[in-house]
Design a protein around this motif. Sequence first.
Motif, PDB file in Angstrom:
ATOM      1  N   GLY A   3      -8.075  -7.663 -49.895  1.00  0.00           N
ATOM      2  CA  GLY A   3      -7.204  -6.770 -50.631  1.00  0.00           C
ATOM      3  C   GLY A   3      -7.621  -5.320 -50.456  1.00  0.00           C
ATOM      4  N   GLU A  39       2.506  -6.263 -57.181  1.00  0.00           N
ATOM      5  CA  GLU A  39       1.370  -7.178 -56.944  1.00  0.00           C
ATOM      6  C   GLU A  39       1.044  -8.042 -58.162  1.00  0.00           C
ATOM      7  N   SER A  42       3.796 -10.552 -58.701  1.00  0.00           N
ATOM      8  CA  SER A  42       3.818 -11.615 -57.696  1.00  0.00           C
ATOM      9  C   SER A  42       2.766 -12.685 -58.010  1.00  0.00           C
ATOM     10  N   CYS A  43       1.636 -12.281 -58.608  1.00  0.00           N
ATOM     11  CA  CYS A  43       0.629 -13.257 -59.045  1.00  0.00           C
ATOM     12  C   CYS A  43       1.195 -14.153 -60.143  1.00  0.00           C
ATOM     13  N   SER A 175      -4.285 -15.702 -57.026  1.00  0.00           N
ATOM     14  CA  SER A 175      -3.578 -14.556 -56.458  1.00  0.00           C
ATOM     15  C   SER A 175      -2.123 -14.887 -56.132  1.00  0.00           C
ATOM     16  N   VAL A 176      -1.666 -14.525 -54.930  1.00  0.00           N
ATOM     17  CA  VAL A 176      -0.247 -14.603 -54.584  1.00  0.00           C
ATOM     18  C   VAL A 176      -0.019 -15.620 -53.474  1.00  0.00           C
ATOM     19  N   PHE A 180       5.677 -11.640 -52.976  1.00  0.00           N
ATOM     20  CA  PHE A 180       5.881 -10.200 -53.102  1.00  0.00           C
ATOM     21  C   PHE A 180       7.363  -9.834 -53.111  1.00  0.00           C
TER      22      PHE A 180
END
Length: 229
Positions: A3, A39, A42-43, A175-176, A180
Motif C-alpha cells: 500500500g 479505499e 472498498s474494505c 483489506s480489499v 474499488f
Amino acid sequence: GGGLGTTAPGALAEYVAVNGARCEPLPAGLPTGLASLVEPLSCVLHALDRAGPVLGEDLLVLGSGPIGLLLTALAAAAGARVDVVDPRAERRAVAPGFGARRVAASADEIAEGFGGGWSVVADCTGHPEAVATGLAHLRRTGRLVLLGIGGASATFPFAPFDVVARELTIVGVNSVRHTFGRAAALLAAGTIPAARLHGPPLPLAETAAALEATRRGAGLKTRVEVGHP
C-alpha cells in the motif's frame, strides 16, 4: 501488501508516481474530497461480500469509527437492522445518522430481552475483548465478521465446543478484493452519508498536526488536501 504510504513510499505529497494498473478511474460526479474514502469503503464492501446476505438480519457493529460507520450505512442500505456499540459517547452519537437502529456503550445494554443476540456481529475495533464480546452475543448459526486490525500477538480464549454447538461462523476480512470501482460508484451516487466523516480539510503543510489529531482520536476521518489554501 504494497500500500502506498504504508509498506511502499508515496502519498502525502503534491505528486506521486503510481503504476497505472493500480489506478482506479473516478466516476463523474464524485467530488475529489470524497474520493479519499474509496479505499476504506472498498474494505467495507469486501467485508459484506465475505459476510454474505444481511437482508432482514439483526447486525451488531462493534466500534463507531469510520469503518464501523461505513459498514453501518452499507448494511442498513442492504436491509439489515443495525445496532452500534462504542464506549465513546461522541462516536456512537454519530451512528444514527448512518442508519443505526440503536446505539449503546456496550452490547450488554441492549442485549437483554433481545431474543438471544444478533445473527451477524462485525468487529471493527481489533481488540480481543471486543471480539470475545461479539462471539458471546451471536445467535445460533450466527456469523462473526472480523474487520478490525489488532496486534499480531493479540489473542483471546474461546471454547471450540461452543462454536460447534451453536454452529457459528467466523469470517476474516483482509483489506480489499476488486471492490474499488464499486466503492467509487456508491460514493458518486450518494448512497451513503460519507461526507459526514470529514471535517474541514487541512493543508499539506499541516500533515503532522493531522496525524497527531488522528492519534488522539479527534474527529472521525482527518483529511489532508494537496493544494488547499
